[in-house]
Design a protein around this motif. Sequence first.
Motif, mmCIF file in Angstrom:
data_model
loop_
_atom_site.group_PDB
_atom_site.id
_atom_site.type_symbol
_atom_site.label_atom_id
_atom_site.label_comp_id
_atom_site.label_asym_id
_atom_site.label_seq_id
_atom_site.Cartn_x
_atom_site.Cartn_y
_atom_site.Cartn_z
ATOM 1 N N THR A 174 65.447 0.715 1.667
ATOM 2 C CA THR A 174 65.810 0.714 3.078
ATOM 3 C C THR A 174 64.598 1.022 3.943
ATOM 4 N N ARG A 175 63.819 1.986 3.520
ATOM 5 C CA ARG A 175 62.598 2.338 4.260
ATOM 6 C C ARG A 175 61.657 1.140 4.352
ATOM 7 N N LEU A 176 61.517 0.388 3.268
ATOM 8 C CA LEU A 176 60.628 -0.770 3.261
ATOM 9 C C LEU A 176 61.163 -1.882 4.158
ATOM 10 N N ALA A 177 62.477 -2.091 4.127
ATOM 11 C CA ALA A 177 63.075 -3.149 4.936
ATOM 12 C C ALA A 177 62.899 -2.891 6.427
ATOM 13 N N GLU A 178 62.725 -1.621 6.792
ATOM 14 C CA GLU A 178 62.586 -1.251 8.202
ATOM 15 C C GLU A 178 61.138 -1.151 8.649
ATOM 16 N N ASP A 179 60.190 -1.436 7.751
ATOM 17 C CA ASP A 179 58.769 -1.285 8.072
ATOM 18 C C ASP A 179 58.068 -2.641 8.019
ATOM 19 N N PRO A 180 57.843 -3.284 9.162
ATOM 20 C CA PRO A 180 57.184 -4.598 9.156
ATOM 21 C C PRO A 180 55.724 -4.530 8.738
ATOM 22 N N GLY A 181 55.173 -3.316 8.657
ATOM 23 C CA GLY A 181 53.780 -3.183 8.247
ATOM 24 C C GLY A 181 53.574 -3.253 6.750
ATOM 25 N N VAL A 182 54.663 -3.235 5.976
ATOM 26 C CA VAL A 182 54.552 -3.335 4.517
ATOM 27 C C VAL A 182 54.338 -4.795 4.137
ATOM 28 N N ARG A 183 53.253 -5.059 3.389
ATOM 29 C CA ARG A 183 52.877 -6.444 3.092
ATOM 30 C C ARG A 183 52.879 -6.754 1.601
ATOM 31 N N ALA A 184 53.039 -5.749 0.775
ATOM 32 C CA ALA A 184 53.193 -5.944 -0.668
ATOM 33 C C ALA A 184 53.756 -4.657 -1.243
ATOM 34 N N VAL A 185 54.434 -4.777 -2.394
ATOM 35 C CA VAL A 185 55.031 -3.616 -3.050
ATOM 36 C C VAL A 185 54.581 -3.596 -4.505
ATOM 37 N N LEU A 186 54.116 -2.441 -4.960
ATOM 38 C CA LEU A 186 53.765 -2.232 -6.357
ATOM 39 C C LEU A 186 54.798 -1.300 -6.977
ATOM 40 N N LEU A 187 55.396 -1.737 -8.084
ATOM 41 C CA LEU A 187 56.375 -0.925 -8.800
ATOM 42 C C LEU A 187 55.798 -0.566 -10.157
ATOM 43 N N LYS A 188 55.663 0.752 -10.425
ATOM 44 C CA LYS A 188 55.104 1.191 -11.689
ATOM 45 C C LYS A 188 55.837 2.454 -12.130
ATOM 46 N N ALA A 189 55.347 3.113 -13.167
ATOM 47 C CA ALA A 189 56.064 4.275 -13.697
ATOM 48 C C ALA A 189 55.079 5.315 -14.211
ATOM 49 N N ASN A 190 55.446 6.570 -14.056
ATOM 50 C CA ASN A 190 54.700 7.658 -14.678
ATOM 51 C C ASN A 190 55.139 7.800 -16.136
ATOM 52 N N GLY A 191 54.200 8.241 -16.978
ATOM 53 C CA GLY A 191 54.520 8.407 -18.383
ATOM 54 C C GLY A 191 54.274 7.130 -19.174
ATOM 55 N N PRO A 192 54.545 7.174 -20.468
ATOM 56 C CA PRO A 192 54.216 6.046 -21.344
ATOM 57 C C PRO A 192 55.215 4.905 -21.281
ATOM 58 N N MET A 193 56.354 5.071 -20.605
ATOM 59 C CA MET A 193 57.393 4.049 -20.614
ATOM 60 C C MET A 193 57.767 3.641 -19.200
ATOM 61 N N PHE A 194 57.917 2.336 -18.972
ATOM 62 C CA PHE A 194 58.360 1.835 -17.672
ATOM 63 C C PHE A 194 59.778 2.320 -17.402
ATOM 64 N N THR A 195 60.734 1.936 -18.211
ATOM 65 C CA THR A 195 62.079 2.502 -18.136
ATOM 66 C C THR A 195 62.869 2.170 -19.390
ATOM 67 N N ALA A 196 63.606 3.177 -19.871
ATOM 68 C CA ALA A 196 64.454 2.995 -21.044
ATOM 69 C C ALA A 196 65.787 2.362 -20.692
ATOM 70 N N GLY A 197 66.015 2.052 -19.422
ATOM 71 C CA GLY A 197 67.295 1.514 -18.998
ATOM 72 C C GLY A 197 68.229 2.632 -18.570
ATOM 73 N N GLY A 198 69.512 2.358 -18.593
ATOM 74 C CA GLY A 198 70.486 3.353 -18.157
ATOM 75 C C GLY A 198 70.425 4.616 -18.991
ATOM 76 N N ASP A 199 70.568 5.759 -18.316
ATOM 77 C CA ASP A 199 70.511 7.058 -18.999
ATOM 78 C C ASP A 199 71.763 7.237 -19.847
ATOM 79 N N ILE A 200 71.610 7.262 -21.165
ATOM 80 C CA ILE A 200 72.747 7.338 -22.065
ATOM 81 C C ILE A 200 73.543 8.621 -21.856
ATOM 82 N N ARG A 201 72.905 9.646 -21.296
ATOM 83 C CA ARG A 201 73.619 10.916 -21.078
ATOM 84 C C ARG A 201 74.717 10.786 -20.031
ATOM 85 N N VAL A 202 74.584 9.785 -19.158
ATOM 86 C CA VAL A 202 75.669 9.536 -18.215
ATOM 87 C C VAL A 202 76.950 9.201 -18.969
ATOM 88 N N PHE A 203 76.813 8.460 -20.059
ATOM 89 C CA PHE A 203 77.979 8.054 -20.837
ATOM 90 C C PHE A 203 78.485 9.198 -21.719
#
Length: 396
Positions: A174-203
Motif C-alpha cells: 500500500t505504501r508503494l502504491a501511494e508513492d509515485p517516486g518509487v521506480r523499482a522494487v527489490l525483494l530479498k530476504a535475510n538469512g540463508p533462505m528466501f522463504t520456506a513457504g507457509g509457516d507450518i506452525r499455523v497448522f
Amino acid sequence: MTTTAGPAEVARRLYSALAGGDRDTLDEILHPDFVGHLADGMPFGIGGEHRGAEAMRRSGWGGIAKHFAASAEAEQFALLEDGRLLVTGRYRGHGRRGGGAVDATFAHVVTVQDGRITALDQYTDTARWARGAPPYSAIEFEVAGGLATITLNRPKEGNAIDQVICEDLARAATRLAEDPGVRAVLLKANGPMFTAGGDIRVFTATPPERLPAQLRLMIDPYHFAIERLTALDAPLVAAVKGAAAGGGLGLVGMADIVVAAEDAVFTTGYGAIGMTSDGGNSWFLPRLIGMRRTQELYYTNRRLTAAEALDWGLVTSVVPADEVDAEGERIAAGIAQGPTRSFGAIRRLLRQSFDTGLRDQLADEEQTIVDACGTADTLEGVTAFAERRRPTYTGT
C-alpha cells in the motif's frame, strides 16, 4: 498459594506477575489446562486462541511483549453471576521499534478454579493497538533514490509466511502504491533462505475448527499484497537464495526479473501436506513455465534446481550465492533509472496478454504508446536518441 484464594486475589497476582516478568508465579497460578483468547484483530497475529499456559506465555503475552512495551493496569474487579471474574482497566505503553502510543481499555473475563486460572478472554480496542504498532515486524522496508527494498526478515524461521509477514507485505504494498517516486522494487530476504513457504506452525498450533478462519486472516492480506505489487508501475526484481517454496513461490512468480543463487531450489510443496495452491502460483506458473511443467510441479512435488529453473524460464539469471543480493540490487537500481510510466504500461500489457484477444491487445498497445508520448520520459528518450546521448529519465 492455598486453594481458598478468591478470584480477585488470584487475578491481582496475575497482573503483578505479568508486569514483573515473574515466571514462577505464572507457573503457580495458571492451570495446566489453561486456555487464553486474545481479541481477534490484535496486530501481528497475536489474537485468537492460545491453548496451554506455555502457548499463552510464548505467543500471547510473549507476542505482546515482543512488539509493545505496554502493561495492563487493572482498575475494577467484579464477580459475575456464573462465578467468573470481570476485570476492567487500561493498557498503557507504546509500540517497540518506532511504534506509537498505546492507550486502550480492556475487559478480561477470568475463570478461576481451586485457586488457579483456567481461562482468560480478552476484549480490547484493537484499533488502538494497531495505531501503536511499529510499522513492520517481519520485514525490513526502505525507499532510497527511487528504489524500494523489501527484505523478508524471519531468518530463524526460514522466512516462513505467517499472518505477521502477510500484514507487513500488505502494508508495504500500500505504501508503494501511494508513492509515485518509487521506480523499482527489490525483494530479498535475510538469512540463508528466501522463504520456506507457509509457516507450518499455523497448522499445528491452530485448532482444526479455527483453521479456516485463521487461513483467511493470513491469505487475504498476502494476496492483497501480491495483487498490489503486481499492479505497480515500478518493475520488481527478486533475489532468491536457499529455497522459494509454497505460497512464497508466488513472490518469485510476480517478479519481472529473478536472480537466483546457484544453490537455490524452487518447489510448490502443497502435495506434501495435502494442501492446494495460494500466492498466485496457479496463475503465474502456467504463464511462466507452461501448463505441463506446472502440473508436474504440483503433482510430483518436484524440487527445481536453479539451473533447471533457469532452463524452464522461472528465473532470469543464476549467480553465486554470495552475489545474489548485490546483483539484484544492481539490476533494480538500473531499472529505477528508467522510464517508470512506460515500464508500468508494459507490465500491464504483458500481464493481460494471455487473456486478451489480438485485436484488443493491438488497440491497447496503440493507446498506451499514444499516452506515453505525453510523458516527460518519452520526450527525453526521443530527444536523447536524436542527440546521440544517454537519456536521463525522471520517472514522469
